[in-house]
Design a protein around this motif. Sequence first.
Motif, mmCIF file in Angstrom:
data_model
loop_
_atom_site.group_PDB
_atom_site.id
_atom_site.type_symbol
_atom_site.label_atom_id
_atom_site.label_comp_id
_atom_site.label_asym_id
_atom_site.label_seq_id
_atom_site.Cartn_x
_atom_site.Cartn_y
_atom_site.Cartn_z
ATOM 1 N N ASP A 95 0.825 -1.210 0.000
ATOM 2 C CA ASP A 95 0.000 0.000 0.000
ATOM 3 C C ASP A 95 0.857 1.256 0.000
ATOM 4 O O ASP A 95 0.462 2.279 -0.555
ATOM 5 C CB ASP A 95 -0.932 0.017 1.214
ATOM 6 C CG ASP A 95 -2.036 -1.020 1.111
ATOM 7 O OD1 ASP A 95 -2.281 -1.536 0.007
ATOM 8 O OD2 ASP A 95 -2.650 -1.312 2.155
ATOM 9 N N CYS A 96 2.014 1.191 0.600
ATOM 10 C CA CYS A 96 2.897 2.361 0.677
ATOM 11 C C CYS A 96 3.495 2.698 -0.688
ATOM 12 O O CYS A 96 3.757 3.864 -0.987
ATOM 13 C CB CYS A 96 4.025 2.109 1.666
ATOM 14 S SG CYS A 96 3.473 1.665 3.334
ATOM 15 N N ALA A 97 3.732 1.689 -1.507
ATOM 16 C CA ALA A 97 4.396 1.895 -2.795
ATOM 17 C C ALA A 97 3.587 2.764 -3.741
ATOM 18 O O ALA A 97 4.158 3.446 -4.600
ATOM 19 C CB ALA A 97 4.692 0.544 -3.445
ATOM 20 N N THR A 98 2.281 2.767 -3.613
ATOM 21 C CA THR A 98 1.443 3.523 -4.551
ATOM 22 C C THR A 98 1.259 4.989 -4.151
ATOM 23 O O THR A 98 0.719 5.764 -4.929
ATOM 24 C CB THR A 98 0.054 2.863 -4.679
ATOM 25 O OG1 THR A 98 -0.559 2.834 -3.386
ATOM 26 C CG2 THR A 98 0.171 1.442 -5.228
ATOM 27 N N ASP A 102 5.678 12.045 -0.522
ATOM 28 C CA ASP A 102 6.781 11.451 0.242
ATOM 29 C C ASP A 102 6.501 11.374 1.735
ATOM 30 O O ASP A 102 6.886 10.402 2.384
ATOM 31 C CB ASP A 102 8.073 12.229 -0.007
ATOM 32 C CG ASP A 102 8.632 11.994 -1.408
ATOM 33 O OD1 ASP A 102 8.265 10.978 -2.030
ATOM 34 O OD2 ASP A 102 9.443 12.824 -1.875
ATOM 35 N N ARG A 103 5.842 12.384 2.301
ATOM 36 C CA ARG A 103 5.533 12.353 3.732
ATOM 37 C C ARG A 103 4.549 11.238 4.052
ATOM 38 O O ARG A 103 4.706 10.518 5.036
ATOM 39 C CB ARG A 103 4.978 13.698 4.200
ATOM 40 C CG ARG A 103 6.035 14.776 4.307
ATOM 41 C CD ARG A 103 5.512 16.077 4.855
ATOM 42 N NE ARG A 103 4.129 16.322 4.474
ATOM 43 C CZ ARG A 103 3.214 16.906 5.233
ATOM 44 N NH1 ARG A 103 3.534 17.303 6.428
ATOM 45 N NH2 ARG A 103 1.987 17.101 4.801
ATOM 46 N N ARG A 104 3.534 11.099 3.224
ATOM 47 C CA ARG A 104 2.548 10.031 3.443
ATOM 48 C C ARG A 104 3.190 8.658 3.252
ATOM 49 O O ARG A 104 2.889 7.714 3.976
ATOM 50 C CB ARG A 104 1.349 10.209 2.507
ATOM 51 C CG ARG A 104 0.514 11.428 2.894
ATOM 52 C CD ARG A 104 -0.714 11.584 2.044
ATOM 53 N NE ARG A 104 -1.643 10.497 2.355
ATOM 54 C CZ ARG A 104 -2.495 9.997 1.485
ATOM 55 N NH1 ARG A 104 -2.570 10.466 0.254
ATOM 56 N NH2 ARG A 104 -3.305 9.017 1.833
ATOM 57 N N VAL A 109 5.240 3.611 5.640
ATOM 58 C CA VAL A 109 6.322 2.652 5.897
ATOM 59 C C VAL A 109 6.549 2.522 7.402
ATOM 60 O O VAL A 109 6.722 1.418 7.922
ATOM 61 C CB VAL A 109 7.613 3.065 5.158
ATOM 62 C CG1 VAL A 109 8.797 2.224 5.612
ATOM 63 C CG2 VAL A 109 7.414 2.941 3.648
ATOM 64 N N LYS A 110 6.528 3.642 8.124
ATOM 65 C CA LYS A 110 6.686 3.610 9.585
ATOM 66 C C LYS A 110 5.552 2.809 10.223
ATOM 67 O O LYS A 110 5.774 1.995 11.117
ATOM 68 C CB LYS A 110 6.712 5.029 10.144
ATOM 69 C CG LYS A 110 6.943 5.080 11.634
ATOM 70 C CD LYS A 110 6.922 6.511 12.142
ATOM 71 C CE LYS A 110 7.240 6.639 13.595
ATOM 72 N NZ LYS A 110 6.489 5.812 14.488
#
Length: 159
Positions: A95-98, A102-104, A109-110
């Motif tokens: 889900d993070c890859a899409t 950059d902040r989101r 990832v965190k």
Amino acid sequence: MITLPLRFDLRPFAAALVLALSGTAFAHGDVTPQAVDTRELPQLGEQWRTENPYRSNAVAVRIGSSAYNQNCARCHGLEAVSGGIAPDLRKLDSDCATLRDDRRKAACVKEMDDFFLGKVRRGVTRNGAVYMPPFEGILSQEAMWSIKSYLETRREKPI
């Protein structure tokens, strides 16, 4: 000439089949976790981190690869490719890859780091059934984060 129908008692064959298949059904069960040597990594201390401190660390990836294969692959699959028993960990951060912002993406990832660590530390139990044993007290924080570092190299969608 009179022919009689042949009768076979299938019970011994059925019992043998059940016995043979029962070994494969429990093949990934009660296995002793393997120790992970993390002496080459910076030690993290007692306070649990909420983000992977070893991200992109080649030594951590190497250690994590070995640790994963010894402790996780029996359920999550070789090279993190699930055979269907447990979740495919290559998709953990998908889900993070899409995300374009950059902040989101960093926040995502965190959040996934925290999710990963929580599941590994406390395990997964649903309706009284243990789906994944807890590894806190068995694997060190350094070992858990090195496994996460390895999994990041196996992502289905690069971040």
